[in-house]
Enzyme design. Structure first.
Site, PDB file in Angstrom:
ATOM      1  N   THR A   1       0.841  -1.193   0.000  1.00  0.00           N
ATOM      2  CA  THR A   1       0.000   0.000   0.000  1.00  0.00           C
ATOM      3  C   THR A   1       0.876   1.243   0.000  1.00  0.00           C
ATOM      4  O   THR A   1       2.022   1.211   0.462  1.00  0.00           O
ATOM      5  CB  THR A   1      -0.940   0.034   1.230  1.00  0.00           C
ATOM      6  OG1 THR A   1      -1.832   1.141   1.119  1.00  0.00           O
ATOM      7  CG2 THR A   1      -0.144   0.172   2.524  1.00  0.00           C
TER       8      THR A   1
ATOM      9  N   ASP B   1     -14.906   4.899   9.565  1.00  0.00           N
ATOM     10  CA  ASP B   1     -14.831   4.791  11.027  1.00  0.00           C
ATOM     11  C   ASP B   1     -15.796   5.723  11.770  1.00  0.00           C
ATOM     12  O   ASP B   1     -16.366   5.322  12.784  1.00  0.00           O
ATOM     13  CB  ASP B   1     -13.404   5.036  11.511  1.00  0.00           C
ATOM     14  CG  ASP B   1     -12.476   3.867  11.219  1.00  0.00           C
ATOM     15  OD1 ASP B   1     -12.961   2.821  10.728  1.00  0.00           O
ATOM     16  OD2 ASP B   1     -11.269   3.984  11.480  1.00  0.00           O
TER      17      ASP B   1
ATOM     18  N   LYS C   1      -3.472   3.758   6.268  1.00  0.00           N
ATOM     19  CA  LYS C   1      -3.589   2.301   6.333  1.00  0.00           C
ATOM     20  C   LYS C   1      -2.267   1.682   6.767  1.00  0.00           C
ATOM     21  O   LYS C   1      -2.248   0.756   7.597  1.00  0.00           O
ATOM     22  CB  LYS C   1      -4.016   1.726   4.984  1.00  0.00           C
ATOM     23  CG  LYS C   1      -4.116   0.199   4.991  1.00  0.00           C
ATOM     24  CD  LYS C   1      -4.362  -0.385   3.615  1.00  0.00           C
ATOM     25  CE  LYS C   1      -5.784  -0.251   3.189  1.00  0.00           C
ATOM     26  NZ  LYS C   1      -6.072  -1.073   1.970  1.00  0.00           N
TER      27      LYS C   1
ATOM     28  N   ARG D   1      -9.690  -5.663  10.209  1.00  0.00           N
ATOM     29  CA  ARG D   1      -8.288  -5.708   9.788  1.00  0.00           C
ATOM     30  C   ARG D   1      -7.420  -6.311  10.887  1.00  0.00           C
ATOM     31  O   ARG D   1      -6.504  -7.093  10.615  1.00  0.00           O
ATOM     32  CB  ARG D   1      -7.814  -4.290   9.427  1.00  0.00           C
ATOM     33  CG  ARG D   1      -6.450  -4.272   8.747  1.00  0.00           C
ATOM     34  CD  ARG D   1      -6.124  -2.892   8.225  1.00  0.00           C
ATOM     35  NE  ARG D   1      -6.857  -2.577   7.013  1.00  0.00           N
ATOM     36  CZ  ARG D   1      -7.773  -1.623   6.904  1.00  0.00           C
ATOM     37  NH1 ARG D   1      -8.078  -0.877   7.948  1.00  0.00           N
ATOM     38  NH2 ARG D   1      -8.374  -1.395   5.760  1.00  0.00           N
TER      39      ARG D   1
ATOM     40  N   ASN E   1      -1.012   4.027   0.961  1.00  0.00           N
ATOM     41  CA  ASN E   1      -1.912   4.780   1.821  1.00  0.00           C
ATOM     42  C   ASN E   1      -1.278   4.901   3.206  1.00  0.00           C
ATOM     43  O   ASN E   1      -1.141   3.920   3.929  1.00  0.00           O
ATOM     44  CB  ASN E   1      -3.258   4.057   1.900  1.00  0.00           C
ATOM     45  CG  ASN E   1      -4.282   4.794   2.744  1.00  0.00           C
ATOM     46  OD1 ASN E   1      -3.992   5.277   3.825  1.00  0.00           O
ATOM     47  ND2 ASN E   1      -5.509   4.854   2.244  1.00  0.00           N
TER      48      ASN E   1
ATOM     49  N   ASP F   1      -7.372  -6.069   1.216  1.00  0.00           N
ATOM     50  CA  ASP F   1      -8.451  -5.280   0.636  1.00  0.00           C
ATOM     51  C   ASP F   1      -9.628  -5.411   1.583  1.00  0.00           C
ATOM     52  O   ASP F   1      -9.914  -6.506   2.084  1.00  0.00           O
ATOM     53  CB  ASP F   1      -8.836  -5.756  -0.762  1.00  0.00           C
ATOM     54  CG  ASP F   1      -9.722  -4.730  -1.466  1.00  0.00           C
ATOM     55  OD1 ASP F   1      -9.406  -3.519  -1.396  1.00  0.00           O
ATOM     56  OD2 ASP F   1     -10.730  -5.116  -2.068  1.00  0.00           O
ATOM     57  N   SER F   2     -10.255  -4.308   1.862  1.00  0.00           N
ATOM     58  CA  SER F   2     -11.333  -4.338   2.840  1.00  0.00           C
ATOM     59  C   SER F   2     -12.387  -3.310   2.484  1.00  0.00           C
ATOM     60  O   SER F   2     -12.160  -2.421   1.652  1.00  0.00           O
ATOM     61  CB  SER F   2     -10.777  -4.061   4.244  1.00  0.00           C
ATOM     62  OG  SER F   2     -10.133  -2.794   4.292  1.00  0.00           O
TER      63      SER F   2
ATOM     64  N   PHE G   1      -9.982   6.334   9.895  1.00  0.00           N
ATOM     65  CA  PHE G   1     -10.144   6.791   8.510  1.00  0.00           C
ATOM     66  C   PHE G   1     -11.271   6.001   7.871  1.00  0.00           C
ATOM     67  O   PHE G   1     -11.892   5.146   8.497  1.00  0.00           O
ATOM     68  CB  PHE G   1      -8.832   6.634   7.724  1.00  0.00           C
ATOM     69  CG  PHE G   1      -8.350   5.211   7.606  1.00  0.00           C
ATOM     70  CD1 PHE G   1      -8.590   4.470   6.459  1.00  0.00           C
ATOM     71  CD2 PHE G   1      -7.641   4.614   8.641  1.00  0.00           C
ATOM     72  CE1 PHE G   1      -8.146   3.160   6.343  1.00  0.00           C
ATOM     73  CE2 PHE G   1      -7.187   3.303   8.527  1.00  0.00           C
ATOM     74  CZ  PHE G   1      -7.439   2.580   7.387  1.00  0.00           C
ATOM     75  N   GLY G   2     -11.555   6.296   6.620  1.00  0.00           N
ATOM     76  CA  GLY G   2     -12.623   5.590   5.918  1.00  0.00           C
ATOM     77  C   GLY G   2     -13.972   5.840   6.563  1.00  0.00           C
ATOM     78  O   GLY G   2     -14.347   6.978   6.857  1.00  0.00           O
TER      79      GLY G   2
END
Length: 202
Positions: free
Chosen positions: A9, A157, A14, A183, A11, A71-72, A154-155
């Site tokens: 990644t 959350d 992440k 994760r 990111n 990947d999630s 993040f995302g």
């Protein structure tokens, strides 16, 4: 010499989370930022596992180390599993977390709490030299709140409330998330495999 694992990644958020989950191991964790020669991968798989495998194998063809790719995403029952593999780009190709959450909350605005069940799912692939060594998965059940709450993570959350809790992941903070998240569950399995793999390689 410490064994090295490359997280597939670029990111930064992440990577920090994944690296944090490996903190108790003796493995040195690197990211694709350390290997600029590795090309970007188009994540067009039908499942999280498809995308994780694709990312891990692709990086392993350019880097002679153990590669870990995940990947999630979020699956919402009332939306028939969406956004699913399109979680990061739910509101468009910009991968904007706020826009993604706003679109999700709009889609669920007429749904009562009992119909807002959802789960985070994470697939992890471990590869080396173009071949998959292991596949693992982690799931965190919960529900979608009615508004964004919290400032960490993040995302999705700030809108995801894990099962048995009243606060979102973004309110609960990284220590709790590292214990409960999809994760974290997948990474615990992956870390166990990697430790056994390196012990056999010695």
């Amino acid at each position: 010499m410490r064994q090295e694992v490359v997280i597939a990644t670029r990111n930064e958020k992440k990577f920090k989370e994944l690296k944090r989950l490996f903190r108790s191991s003796r493995v040195k964790i690197l990211s694709l930022k350390d290997f600029p020669q590795v090309p970007e991968v188009i994540e067009n798989g039908r499942t999280f596992t498809d995308n994780a495998i694709k990312k891990a194998i692709s990086a392993s063809r350019y880097i002679d180390k153990v590669i870990l790719a995940d990947d999630s995403g979020l699956e919402v029952d009332a939306l028939k599993g969406r956004p699913g593999v399109h979680s990061a780009r739910y509101a468009g190709p910009e991968k904007d977390d706020d826009l993604n959450m706003e679109k999700l909350l709009r889609a669920l605005r007429d749904k009562p709490q009992k119909r807002r069940q959802a789960r985070f799912r994470c697939a992890v692939a471990i590869a080396k030299e173009g071949g998959v060594l292991s596949l693992v998965e982690g799931v965190c059940e919960g529900r979608i709140g009615s508004a964004k709450r919290g400032i960490t993570g993040f995302g999705y959350d700030p809108v995801f409330i894990p099962e048995g809790k009243k606060k979102t992941f973004a309110q609960l903070g990284p220590k709790t998330k590292d214990r409960l998240s999809h994760r974290a569950k997948a990474l615990r399995k992956a870390k166990s495999f990697i430790q056994i793999y390196f012990s056999k390689a010695l």
